[in-house]
Design a protein around this motif. Structure first.
Motif, short mmCIF file in Angstrom:
data_model
loop_
_atom_site.label_atom_id
_atom_site.label_comp_id
_atom_site.label_asym_id
_atom_site.label_seq_id
_atom_site.Cartn_x
_atom_site.Cartn_y
_atom_site.Cartn_z
N GLN A 6 0.82 -1.21 0.00
CA GLN A 6 0.00 0.00 0.00
C GLN A 6 0.86 1.27 0.00
O GLN A 6 0.44 2.31 -0.52
N ASP A 7 2.06 1.17 0.59
CA ASP A 7 2.97 2.31 0.58
C ASP A 7 3.47 2.59 -0.84
O ASP A 7 3.54 3.74 -1.27
N ARG A 8 3.82 1.53 -1.54
CA ARG A 8 4.28 1.68 -2.92
C ARG A 8 3.18 2.26 -3.81
O ARG A 8 3.42 3.17 -4.61
N VAL A 9 1.97 1.71 -3.64
CA VAL A 9 0.84 2.18 -4.44
C VAL A 9 0.57 3.65 -4.17
O VAL A 9 0.35 4.44 -5.09
N LYS A 10 0.61 4.05 -2.90
CA LYS A 10 0.35 5.45 -2.56
C LYS A 10 1.42 6.36 -3.16
O LYS A 10 1.10 7.41 -3.72
N GLY A 11 2.68 5.95 -3.06
CA GLY A 11 3.77 6.75 -3.60
C GLY A 11 3.65 6.95 -5.10
O GLY A 11 3.81 8.06 -5.61
N LEU A 12 3.34 5.87 -5.81
CA LEU A 12 3.21 5.95 -7.26
C LEU A 12 1.97 6.74 -7.66
O LEU A 12 1.98 7.50 -8.64
N SER A 13 0.88 6.58 -6.90
CA SER A 13 -0.34 7.31 -7.22
C SER A 13 -0.20 8.81 -6.98
O SER A 13 -0.90 9.62 -7.57
N LYS A 14 0.73 9.18 -6.10
CA LYS A 14 0.98 10.60 -5.84
C LYS A 14 1.75 11.26 -6.98
O LYS A 14 1.83 12.48 -7.05
N GLY A 15 2.33 10.41 -7.84
CA GLY A 15 3.05 10.97 -8.99
C GLY A 15 4.49 10.55 -9.11
O GLY A 15 5.20 11.02 -10.01
N ALA A 16 4.97 9.67 -8.22
CA ALA A 16 6.35 9.21 -8.32
C ALA A 16 6.51 8.28 -9.53
O ALA A 16 5.59 7.55 -9.89
N ASP A 17 7.66 8.33 -10.16
CA ASP A 17 7.95 7.44 -11.28
C ASP A 17 8.55 6.12 -10.81
O ASP A 17 8.37 5.09 -11.46
N VAL A 18 9.26 6.16 -9.69
CA VAL A 18 9.92 4.97 -9.14
C VAL A 18 9.76 4.99 -7.62
O VAL A 18 9.79 6.06 -6.99
N TYR A 19 9.59 3.81 -7.02
CA TYR A 19 9.52 3.69 -5.57
C TYR A 19 10.50 2.61 -5.12
O TYR A 19 10.33 1.44 -5.45
N MET A 20 11.56 3.00 -4.41
CA MET A 20 12.56 2.06 -3.91
C MET A 20 12.50 2.00 -2.39
O MET A 20 12.20 3.00 -1.73
N VAL A 21 12.78 0.82 -1.86
CA VAL A 21 12.69 0.61 -0.41
C VAL A 21 14.08 0.55 0.20
O VAL A 21 14.99 -0.10 -0.34
N LYS A 22 14.27 1.24 1.33
CA LYS A 22 15.50 1.16 2.11
C LYS A 22 15.47 -0.12 2.96
O LYS A 22 14.41 -0.49 3.46
N PRO A 23 16.60 -0.77 3.17
CA PRO A 23 17.92 -0.48 2.59
C PRO A 23 17.96 -0.90 1.12
O PRO A 23 17.18 -1.75 0.68
N PHE A 24 18.85 -0.32 0.37
CA PHE A 24 18.93 -0.56 -1.06
C PHE A 24 20.38 -0.73 -1.47
O PHE A 24 21.29 -0.33 -0.76
N GLU A 25 20.58 -1.32 -2.63
CA GLU A 25 21.91 -1.45 -3.19
C GLU A 25 22.23 -0.18 -3.99
O GLU A 25 21.43 0.22 -4.85
N PRO A 26 23.36 0.46 -3.73
CA PRO A 26 23.70 1.68 -4.47
C PRO A 26 23.66 1.51 -5.98
O PRO A 26 23.22 2.41 -6.70
N GLU A 27 24.09 0.35 -6.46
CA GLU A 27 24.09 0.12 -7.91
C GLU A 27 22.67 0.12 -8.46
O GLU A 27 22.43 0.55 -9.59
N GLU A 28 21.72 -0.38 -7.67
CA GLU A 28 20.33 -0.40 -8.12
C GLU A 28 19.80 1.04 -8.20
O GLU A 28 19.06 1.39 -9.13
N LEU A 29 20.16 1.86 -7.23
CA LEU A 29 19.73 3.26 -7.25
C LEU A 29 20.27 3.95 -8.49
O LEU A 29 19.52 4.66 -9.18
N VAL A 30 21.55 3.76 -8.79
CA VAL A 30 22.14 4.37 -9.97
C VAL A 30 21.43 3.89 -11.23
O VAL A 30 21.14 4.67 -12.15
N ALA A 31 21.11 2.59 -11.28
CA ALA A 31 20.43 2.03 -12.45
C ALA A 31 19.05 2.66 -12.63
O ALA A 31 18.63 2.96 -13.75
N GLN A 32 18.35 2.85 -11.51
CA GLN A 32 17.02 3.47 -11.59
C GLN A 32 17.12 4.92 -12.04
O GLN A 32 16.29 5.40 -12.82
N VAL A 33 18.11 5.63 -11.53
CA VAL A 33 18.32 7.02 -11.93
C VAL A 33 18.60 7.10 -13.43
O VAL A 33 17.99 7.89 -14.17
#
Length: 214
Positions: A96-123
């Protein structure tokens, strides 16, 4: 020693109330060649947006003074910033947190903790998508000049619709996202074409993207 920035180095806005995370993510992204601005909450980030136009925003959800949800609403309601790719980076990882974030207008929703390489790939993926959308919106009309009357004012709903049109979304999909009928979206698009005296949705999308630079 930091990696040499790319010739077309992109500017990112990082918003988080955790100073340690800001330091880590900022350092990692700068190492990859990005210029990074940082803010501790949404209100501070809005002040930065008055002076800078980032190519992408990376934002926490839970923050003091102004949280991520309130911040993205302010970002999306302004034509100057509505186009900016937006990534939520949050410890809130339920569906529900992901759905809310995306419905608010976010293009991507990532959860902490995360891999730095994944963040760079998403960016990188988000920036490439934004570039493709800009190219698509220009189409075969890149050499022509759009003539729009001065002082055109759009309603808040029209601003949301034109933002989604600029992202390449069809009327049917926009209707689903805004929870209204397709006929309502078609009416908004028609009204905007009348106001701007543009010919079609492609020109409308191009105008929305070009207006952000004004």
């Amino acid at each position: 020693m930091k990696e040499t920035p790319q010739t077309d180095s992109k500017k990112l806005l990082l918003v988080d109330d955790d100073p340690n995370l800001i330091l880590l993510v900022k350092d990692y992204l700068e190492f990859r060649g990005y210029e990074v601005l940082a803010a501790e909450n949404g209100r501070e980030a809005l002040e930065l947006l008055e002076q800078h136009t980032p190519d992408m925003i990376i934002c926490d959800v839970m923050m003091p003074e102004m949280d991520g949800y309130a911040f993205i609403e302010r970002v999306r309601e302004k034509p100057q910033t509505s186009w900016i790719p937006f990534l939520f980076l949050s410890a809130k990882g339920q569906s529900q947190d992901r759905v809310k974030g995306l419905s608010k207008g976010a293009d991507v929703y990532m959860v902490k903790p995360f891999e730095p390489e994944e963040l760079v790939a998403q960016v990188e993926s988000s920036l490439q998508q934004a570039k493709r959308l800009m190219t698509r919106s220009q189409g075969t009309e890149t050499e022509s000049t759009l003539h729009v009357p001065e002082g055109v004012e759009l309603t808040p709903t029209e601003l949301k619709v034109v933002q989604l049109v600029a992202q390449g979304m069809k009327n049917q999909n926009i209707a689903v996202q805004l929870n209204v009928s397709q006929r309502t979206i078609e009416s908004h698009v028609s009204n905007m074409l009348t106001k701007t005296q543009l010919k079609n949705r492609t020109e409308l999308a191009r105008w929305a993207i070009e207006s952000r630079k004004a």
